[in-house]
Design a protein around this motif. Sequence first.
Motif, mmCIF file in Angstrom:
data_model
loop_
_atom_site.group_PDB
_atom_site.id
_atom_site.type_symbol
_atom_site.label_atom_id
_atom_site.label_comp_id
_atom_site.label_asym_id
_atom_site.label_seq_id
_atom_site.Cartn_x
_atom_site.Cartn_y
_atom_site.Cartn_z
ATOM 1 N N HIS A 40 0.817 -1.220 0.000
ATOM 2 C CA HIS A 40 0.000 0.000 0.000
ATOM 3 C C HIS A 40 0.849 1.268 0.000
ATOM 4 O O HIS A 40 0.309 2.369 0.080
ATOM 5 C CB HIS A 40 -0.982 -0.025 1.171
ATOM 6 C CG HIS A 40 -2.017 -1.092 1.022
ATOM 7 N ND1 HIS A 40 -3.006 -1.023 0.071
ATOM 8 C CD2 HIS A 40 -2.205 -2.255 1.673
ATOM 9 C CE1 HIS A 40 -3.774 -2.093 0.158
ATOM 10 N NE2 HIS A 40 -3.300 -2.865 1.115
ATOM 11 N N CYS A 42 2.814 2.785 2.097
ATOM 12 C CA CYS A 42 2.580 3.686 3.234
ATOM 13 C C CYS A 42 3.654 4.773 3.328
ATOM 14 O O CYS A 42 3.335 5.956 3.490
ATOM 15 C CB CYS A 42 2.517 2.885 4.538
ATOM 16 S SG CYS A 42 1.176 1.691 4.588
ATOM 17 N N GLU A 75 -6.164 2.449 11.303
ATOM 18 C CA GLU A 75 -7.546 2.298 10.820
ATOM 19 C C GLU A 75 -8.002 3.569 10.115
ATOM 20 O O GLU A 75 -8.727 3.500 9.112
ATOM 21 C CB GLU A 75 -8.495 1.946 11.962
ATOM 22 C CG GLU A 75 -9.934 1.740 11.518
ATOM 23 C CD GLU A 75 -10.100 0.694 10.412
ATOM 24 O OE1 GLU A 75 -10.830 0.980 9.435
ATOM 25 O OE2 GLU A 75 -9.517 -0.401 10.510
ATOM 26 N N CYS A 77 -6.102 5.607 8.369
ATOM 27 C CA CYS A 77 -5.502 5.538 7.031
ATOM 28 C C CYS A 77 -6.282 4.556 6.160
ATOM 29 O O CYS A 77 -6.544 4.831 4.987
ATOM 30 C CB CYS A 77 -4.036 5.099 7.110
ATOM 31 S SG CYS A 77 -2.922 6.369 7.735
ATOM 32 N N ASN A 78 -6.640 3.423 6.723
ATOM 33 C CA ASN A 78 -7.425 2.423 6.007
ATOM 34 C C ASN A 78 -8.719 3.037 5.478
ATOM 35 O O ASN A 78 -9.052 2.892 4.299
ATOM 36 C CB ASN A 78 -7.725 1.243 6.936
ATOM 37 C CG ASN A 78 -8.561 0.158 6.284
ATOM 38 O OD1 ASN A 78 -8.442 -0.128 5.105
ATOM 39 N ND2 ASN A 78 -9.419 -0.446 7.084
ATOM 40 N N THR A 79 -9.423 3.765 6.323
ATOM 41 C CA THR A 79 -10.696 4.379 5.950
ATOM 42 C C THR A 79 -10.494 5.511 4.949
ATOM 43 O O THR A 79 -11.147 5.555 3.906
ATOM 44 C CB THR A 79 -11.423 4.901 7.212
ATOM 45 O OG1 THR A 79 -11.628 3.799 8.100
ATOM 46 C CG2 THR A 79 -12.744 5.549 6.863
ATOM 47 N N LEU A 83 -8.701 1.486 1.665
ATOM 48 C CA LEU A 83 -7.854 0.320 1.423
ATOM 49 C C LEU A 83 -8.595 -1.010 1.568
ATOM 50 O O LEU A 83 -8.166 -2.015 1.023
ATOM 51 C CB LEU A 83 -6.640 0.342 2.356
ATOM 52 C CG LEU A 83 -5.730 1.567 2.231
ATOM 53 C CD1 LEU A 83 -4.606 1.497 3.253
ATOM 54 C CD2 LEU A 83 -5.185 1.690 0.823
ATOM 55 N N LEU A 85 -8.917 -2.848 4.288
ATOM 56 C CA LEU A 85 -8.202 -3.773 5.158
ATOM 57 C C LEU A 85 -9.138 -4.357 6.214
ATOM 58 O O LEU A 85 -10.030 -3.667 6.715
ATOM 59 C CB LEU A 85 -7.045 -3.062 5.862
ATOM 60 C CG LEU A 85 -5.950 -2.483 4.967
ATOM 61 C CD1 LEU A 85 -4.989 -1.641 5.801
ATOM 62 C CD2 LEU A 85 -5.217 -3.576 4.221
ATOM 63 N N ASP A 89 -5.597 -7.196 9.395
ATOM 64 C CA ASP A 89 -4.607 -6.498 8.562
ATOM 65 C C ASP A 89 -4.134 -5.233 9.257
ATOM 66 O O ASP A 89 -2.941 -4.928 9.286
ATOM 67 C CB ASP A 89 -5.203 -6.129 7.201
ATOM 68 C CG ASP A 89 -5.654 -7.326 6.381
ATOM 69 O OD1 ASP A 89 -5.132 -8.434 6.578
ATOM 70 O OD2 ASP A 89 -6.557 -7.136 5.534
ATOM 71 N N VAL A 90 -5.083 -4.495 9.814
ATOM 72 C CA VAL A 90 -4.762 -3.265 10.549
ATOM 73 C C VAL A 90 -3.860 -3.596 11.732
ATOM 74 O O VAL A 90 -2.846 -2.926 11.972
ATOM 75 C CB VAL A 90 -6.056 -2.544 11.003
ATOM 76 C CG1 VAL A 90 -5.746 -1.417 11.978
ATOM 77 C CG2 VAL A 90 -6.817 -2.026 9.793
#
Length: 106
Positions: A40, A42, A75, A77-79, A83, A85, A89-90
Motif C-alpha cells: 500500500h 505507506c 484504521e 488511514c485504512n478508511t 484500502l 483492510l 490487517d490493521v
Amino acid sequence: MQRAVILSALILLGGGAWAEIPAAFQGADLKLGERLVAEHKCNQCHALKWGRDGKDIYRPKGRINTPSALLTMVEACNTDMGLGLFPEDVAAIAAVLNRDHYHFSR
C-alpha cells in the motif's frame, strides 16, 4: 527429567518475551504487516504528505502514544484511503510499526 526442565525453561523464557508485546499486537502476523506496508506504499504516501522519506510521521513523540492510538491511526488511514483492510490487517500493520518505530510494551 532433564528434558522437562529444559522445556519448562524455554516456555518461561518464551512467555516472558511474549508478555513484552502489547496485548493489542499479540498474535499479529508481522510478515503480513510488512507486505501490506510495502503493497500500500505507506511510506511513499507519508513522504508526499509530510516530506523527506515519510518516516518522520512514525516518530513516537506526539499524538500516537499508546498501542490503541496506533491501531486507531492505522484504521484511519485504512478508511481515508479506502484500502479495505480487515481488522487483522490493521493489527498486523500496527504491530510492524510498533516493532520498527514506536516500541510500546505491555
